[in-house]
Write a protein that holds these residues in place. Sequence first.
Motif, PDB file in Angstrom:
ATOM      1  N   HIS A   1       0.833  -1.205   0.000  1.00 36.05           N
ATOM      2  CA  HIS A   1       0.000   0.000   0.000  1.00 36.05           C
ATOM      3  C   HIS A   1       0.868   1.256   0.000  1.00 36.05           C
ATOM      4  CE1 HIS A   1      -3.902   1.864   0.410  1.00 36.05           C
ATOM      5  NE2 HIS A   1      -3.437   2.659   1.354  1.00 36.05           N
ATOM      6  N   VAL A   2       0.323   2.338  -0.524  1.00 36.64           N
ATOM      7  CA  VAL A   2       1.055   3.601  -0.573  1.00 36.64           C
ATOM      8  C   VAL A   2       1.425   4.040   0.853  1.00 36.64           C
ATOM      9  CG1 VAL A   2      -1.051   5.003  -0.517  1.00 36.64           C
ATOM     10  CG2 VAL A   2       1.030   5.945  -1.534  1.00 36.64           C
ATOM     11  N   ASP A   3       2.620   4.551   0.996  1.00 33.86           N
ATOM     12  CA  ASP A   3       3.135   5.046   2.273  1.00 33.86           C
ATOM     13  C   ASP A   3       3.491   3.955   3.286  1.00 33.86           C
ATOM     14  OD1 ASP A   3       3.300   7.662   1.656  1.00 33.86           O
ATOM     15  OD2 ASP A   3       1.417   8.268   2.598  1.00 33.86           O
ATOM     16  N   HIS A   4       3.420   2.708   2.882  1.00 34.28           N
ATOM     17  CA  HIS A   4       3.787   1.658   3.834  1.00 34.28           C
ATOM     18  C   HIS A   4       5.296   1.416   3.879  1.00 34.28           C
ATOM     19  CE1 HIS A   4      -0.315  -0.395   4.808  1.00 34.28           C
ATOM     20  NE2 HIS A   4      -0.327   0.912   4.965  1.00 34.28           N
ATOM     21  N   GLY A   5       6.028   2.105   2.957  1.00 31.56           N
ATOM     22  CA  GLY A   5       7.489   2.084   3.081  1.00 31.56           C
ATOM     23  C   GLY A   5       8.249   1.353   1.986  1.00 31.56           C
ATOM     24  N   LYS A   6       7.636   1.197   0.815  1.00 27.57           N
ATOM     25  CA  LYS A   6       8.305   0.473  -0.288  1.00 27.57           C
ATOM     26  C   LYS A   6       9.587   1.180  -0.709  1.00 27.57           C
ATOM     27  CE  LYS A   6       4.577   0.861  -2.849  1.00 27.57           C
ATOM     28  NZ  LYS A   6       3.613   1.398  -1.888  1.00 27.57           N
ATOM     29  N   THR A   7       9.479   2.492  -0.947  1.00 32.33           N
ATOM     30  CA  THR A   7      10.645   3.243  -1.428  1.00 32.33           C
ATOM     31  C   THR A   7      11.736   3.272  -0.361  1.00 32.33           C
ATOM     32  OG1 THR A   7       9.009   4.599  -2.543  1.00 32.33           O
ATOM     33  CG2 THR A   7      11.273   5.383  -2.601  1.00 32.33           C
ATOM     34  N   THR A   8      11.310   3.486   0.881  1.00 32.27           N
ATOM     35  CA  THR A   8      12.285   3.524   1.974  1.00 32.27           C
ATOM     36  C   THR A   8      13.016   2.188   2.067  1.00 32.27           C
ATOM     37  OG1 THR A   8      10.692   4.943   3.110  1.00 32.27           O
ATOM     38  CG2 THR A   8      12.551   4.145   4.416  1.00 32.27           C
TER      39      THR A   8
ATOM     40  N   ASP B   1       9.272   0.187  14.411  1.00 30.61           N
ATOM     41  CA  ASP B   1       9.761   1.162  15.393  1.00 30.61           C
ATOM     42  C   ASP B   1       8.654   2.077  15.888  1.00 30.61           C
ATOM     43  OD1 ASP B   1      10.223   3.978  13.580  1.00 30.61           O
ATOM     44  OD2 ASP B   1      10.060   2.108  12.493  1.00 30.61           O
ATOM     45  N   LYS B   2       7.524   2.074  15.203  1.00 33.34           N
ATOM     46  CA  LYS B   2       6.488   3.048  15.559  1.00 33.34           C
ATOM     47  C   LYS B   2       5.674   2.624  16.772  1.00 33.34           C
ATOM     48  CE  LYS B   2       4.604   5.993  12.483  1.00 33.34           C
ATOM     49  NZ  LYS B   2       3.771   6.377  11.326  1.00 33.34           N
TER      50      LYS B   2
ATOM     51  N   ASN C   1       6.478  -3.723   8.225  1.00 29.83           N
ATOM     52  CA  ASN C   1       7.353  -2.548   8.338  1.00 29.83           C
ATOM     53  C   ASN C   1       6.901  -1.591   9.452  1.00 29.83           C
ATOM     54  OD1 ASN C   1       9.471  -0.862   7.579  1.00 29.83           O
ATOM     55  ND2 ASN C   1       8.200   0.310   6.171  1.00 29.83           N
ATOM     56  N   LYS C   2       7.733  -0.623   9.729  1.00 28.49           N
ATOM     57  CA  LYS C   2       7.474   0.434  10.721  1.00 28.49           C
ATOM     58  C   LYS C   2       7.336  -0.155  12.127  1.00 28.49           C
ATOM     59  CE  LYS C   2       5.373   3.460   7.266  1.00 28.49           C
ATOM     60  NZ  LYS C   2       4.560   4.643   7.025  1.00 28.49           N
TER      61      LYS C   2
ATOM     62  N   SER D   1      12.169  -2.402  10.207  1.00 23.47           N
ATOM     63  CA  SER D   1      11.989  -0.961  10.156  1.00 23.47           C
ATOM     64  C   SER D   1      12.881  -0.458   9.032  1.00 23.47           C
ATOM     65  CB  SER D   1      12.379  -0.298  11.476  1.00 23.47           C
ATOM     66  OG  SER D   1      12.494   1.102  11.253  1.00 23.47           O
ATOM     67  N   ALA D   2      12.255  -0.133   7.921  1.00 24.74           N
ATOM     68  CA  ALA D   2      13.017   0.310   6.754  1.00 24.74           C
ATOM     69  C   ALA D   2      13.725   1.618   7.067  1.00 24.74           C
ATOM     70  CB  ALA D   2      12.092   0.476   5.548  1.00 24.74           C
ATOM     71  N   LEU D   3      13.067   2.450   7.895  1.00 22.71           N
ATOM     72  CA  LEU D   3      13.624   3.763   8.226  1.00 22.71           C
ATOM     73  C   LEU D   3      14.882   3.624   9.074  1.00 22.71           C
ATOM     74  CD1 LEU D   3      12.789   6.751   7.748  1.00 22.71           C
ATOM     75  CD2 LEU D   3      11.868   6.724  10.060  1.00 22.71           C
TER      76      LEU D   3
HETATM   77  P1  GDP Z   1       5.851   4.021  -0.267  1.00 18.85           P
HETATM   78  O1  GDP Z   1       4.750   4.925  -0.714  1.00 18.85           O
HETATM   79  O2  GDP Z   1       5.336   2.666   0.091  1.00 18.85           O
HETATM   80  O3  GDP Z   1       7.022   3.983  -1.191  1.00 18.85           O
HETATM   81  O4  GDP Z   1       6.331   4.610   1.149  1.00 18.85           O
HETATM   82  P2  GDP Z   1       7.634   5.472   1.512  1.00 18.85           P
HETATM   83  O5  GDP Z   1       8.845   4.631   1.478  1.00 18.85           O
HETATM   84  O6  GDP Z   1       7.618   6.708   0.684  1.00 18.85           O
HETATM   85  O7  GDP Z   1       7.345   5.802   3.033  1.00 18.85           O
HETATM   86  C1  GDP Z   1       6.239   6.589   3.437  1.00 18.85           C
HETATM   87  C2  GDP Z   1       6.552   7.283   4.724  1.00 18.85           C
HETATM   88  O8  GDP Z   1       6.748   6.334   5.762  1.00 18.85           O
HETATM   89  C3  GDP Z   1       7.831   8.107   4.669  1.00 18.85           C
HETATM   90  O9  GDP Z   1       7.626   9.297   5.396  1.00 18.85           O
HETATM   91  C4  GDP Z   1       8.857   7.226   5.354  1.00 18.85           C
HETATM   92  O10 GDP Z   1       9.874   7.974   5.983  1.00 18.85           O
HETATM   93  C5  GDP Z   1       8.015   6.519   6.387  1.00 18.85           C
HETATM   94  N1  GDP Z   1       8.562   5.217   6.732  1.00 18.85           N
HETATM   95  C6  GDP Z   1       8.949   4.230   5.893  1.00 18.85           C
HETATM   96  N2  GDP Z   1       9.428   3.187   6.584  1.00 18.85           N
HETATM   97  C7  GDP Z   1       9.347   3.500   7.883  1.00 18.85           C
HETATM   98  C8  GDP Z   1       9.703   2.826   9.099  1.00 18.85           C
HETATM   99  O11 GDP Z   1      10.190   1.692   9.120  1.00 18.85           O
HETATM  100  N3  GDP Z   1       9.455   3.473  10.264  1.00 18.85           N
HETATM  101  C9  GDP Z   1       8.915   4.721  10.304  1.00 18.85           C
HETATM  102  N4  GDP Z   1       8.697   5.277  11.477  1.00 18.85           N
HETATM  103  N5  GDP Z   1       8.586   5.384   9.183  1.00 18.85           N
HETATM  104  C10 GDP Z   1       8.798   4.795   7.982  1.00 18.85           C
END
Ligand code: GDP
Length: 471
Positions: free
Chosen positions: A80-87, A182-183, A179-180, A215-217
Motif C-alpha cells: 500500500h502507498v506510504d507503507h514504506g516500499k521506497t524507503t 519502530d512506531k 514494516n514500521k 523498520s526500513a527507516l
Molecule cells: P511508499 O509509498 O510505500 O514507497 O512509502 P515510503 O517509502 O515513501 O514511506 C512513506 C513514509 O513512511 C515516509 O515518510 C517514510 O519515511 C516513512 N517510513 C517508511 N518506513 C518506515 C519505518 O520503518 N518506520 C517509520 N517510522 N517510518 C517509515
Amino acid sequence: LAAKMDKKPNEIIMKLMGLGVMATINQTLDDETIELLATEFGYEVEKEVLIDETDFEEVEIDFSEYELVERPAVVTIMGHVDHGKTTLLDSIRNTKVVAGEAGGITQHIGAYQVEVNDKKITFLDTPGHAAFTTMRARGAEVTDIAIIVVAADDGVMPQTEEAISHAKAANVPIIVAVNKMDKEGANPDRVKQELTEFGLVPEEWGGETIFVPISALKDEGIDELLEMILLVSEVEEYKSTPKMPARGSVIEAKLDKGRGPVATLLVQHGTLRIGDSIVVGSTFGRVRAMVNDIGRRVKEVGPSTPIEITGLNDVPQAGDQFIVFEDEKKARAIGEKRYQRYLESQRRESAKVSLDDLFSRIQEGEVKDLNVIIKADVQGSAEALAGSLRKIDVAGVKINIVHQGVGAITEGDVILASAANAIIIGFNVRPDGNARSMAEQEHVEMRLHRIIYNAIDEIESAMKGMLDPEF
Ligand code: GDP
C-alpha cells in the motif's frame, strides 16, 4: 553466379584460379570468395537474409542443451502507498550495494543488485504492482519473488490486497515484510491476523508464509529479510545458463538527448555483450555501451543482471522482450518485420475475453476458465457476488475470481484484468477516469451492475450463448 554476372562459367573458373581457388563448375563457393570474385568483375554483392516464422515466436529454449547454474532471484516490492516500499528499496541499496565496488556511485537504472553472504539478489527499483503487472501484461515474467510490505501501524489496506492478488496471479512466492516496527502503534499480530484471510498464514501459526518484522527507516531487520529471500531462492532453485545468446526483458526505457534510446534490460538467460545484435520488442540495434547499477561500464553480463544499454534504433517499452541474434542482418530483418507485426496487431482486434464472444470461445475450447475481477461498494456485496459466481458451472467452465475489492474500478484493476485476461464486474461502483481510458486501450471489458442477480444472470447467459445481443 556466372549467369547473374552475365559471364561464361569458364571465365569465372579462370578468375578463381587466378585467385588461387581451384574450382569446378558445380562447386559451392563461400561468401568471401563470392564477394572477391564479384568485385573483380565490378559487381557488388549483397547478402540476403532469410528469416522464418519461428524467428518471431518466443522460441522455447531447450535448456537440456546447457549445464544450468544458479542465478540470483529477481525481487519486486509491493504494498500500500506510504507503507514504506521506497524507503525499503533505499535501505537495502544503501546497506548492501555490492561490496568491494567502492567508488561506484549508485545509478537509478530501474533495478539494482546487492550481495549477501556471497550471493546476489536483484531488486526491481519501481515499487508497486502497476509496473509489475504492466510488464506481465506485455508477456514479461521477470519477478521471482514478491515482497509485500505492510505497515505495522496501519495493517492491510486496499492496495495491500491488490498487491497480493497481483502476486498470486503471477504465481510467485510471497514474503511479507511487516514494516514500521519502530512506531508506537505497531501491531504485527494484527497484520498477521488480517493476512490469514488472504491465505498468508505465518509459519508459527502453522502456515507457510514467511513474515519478517522490519523498520526500513531505521535499517532494522533488513539482513533477516535478505536472508529469507536467499532461503526462498534456495528452495525454488532459480537457474539459467550464461552460455547462450542473451534473452530477457526491458525494465524501463527512455530517449536521452545525448545518447539516443537508452534501455535498462534484465538479462534472464545467456550473456549479453557489447556489439551484440539485438531485437528488442519491435525495435533492434547493436549494443554500443553497457553501464551497470553503480555506473560502471561493463563488457558482458549474465543471467538476472540489470544493465543499461545504448545502441537501439528506437525506444522500446517496459516489458518488451529482447533476443540477441548472432547475425546482425538477421537481427535487423527480424526487428523490421516485428515492427510491422506490431503495427498490424495494433490494428487487429485483440483476443481479450468479452461476454459477447464468450460462448463461441468456450465452444471452441479456447476458454477453459473465465477470469473475473469484482469491485463493489461494500465488502459484503463483493463476497456475495464472488460466492454466487463461483457456483456457476457451464459445460465445465468455471469462474475464477482473480481479485475482489471495495471501491471504484482503478487503473490497477484494469492492468490486472489485462494481464490475467479477465473481465471486470463493478457492483454499485464506477471506473475512475484513468480506468476507463485504460480499459479501452487494453480492450478490457467492464460490466457495471446495481443488482447482484443481474450480474450473475448476465455471466451465466453469456456462457450459455444466450446473451441479449444489444448492449
Ligand atoms: P511508499 O509509498 O510505500 O514507497 O512509502 P515510503 O517509502 O515513501 O514511506 C512513506 C513514509 O513512511 C515516509 O515518510 C517514510 O519515511 C516513512 N517510513 C517508511 N518506513 C518506515 C519505518 O520503518 N518506520 C517509520 N517510522 N517510518 C517509515
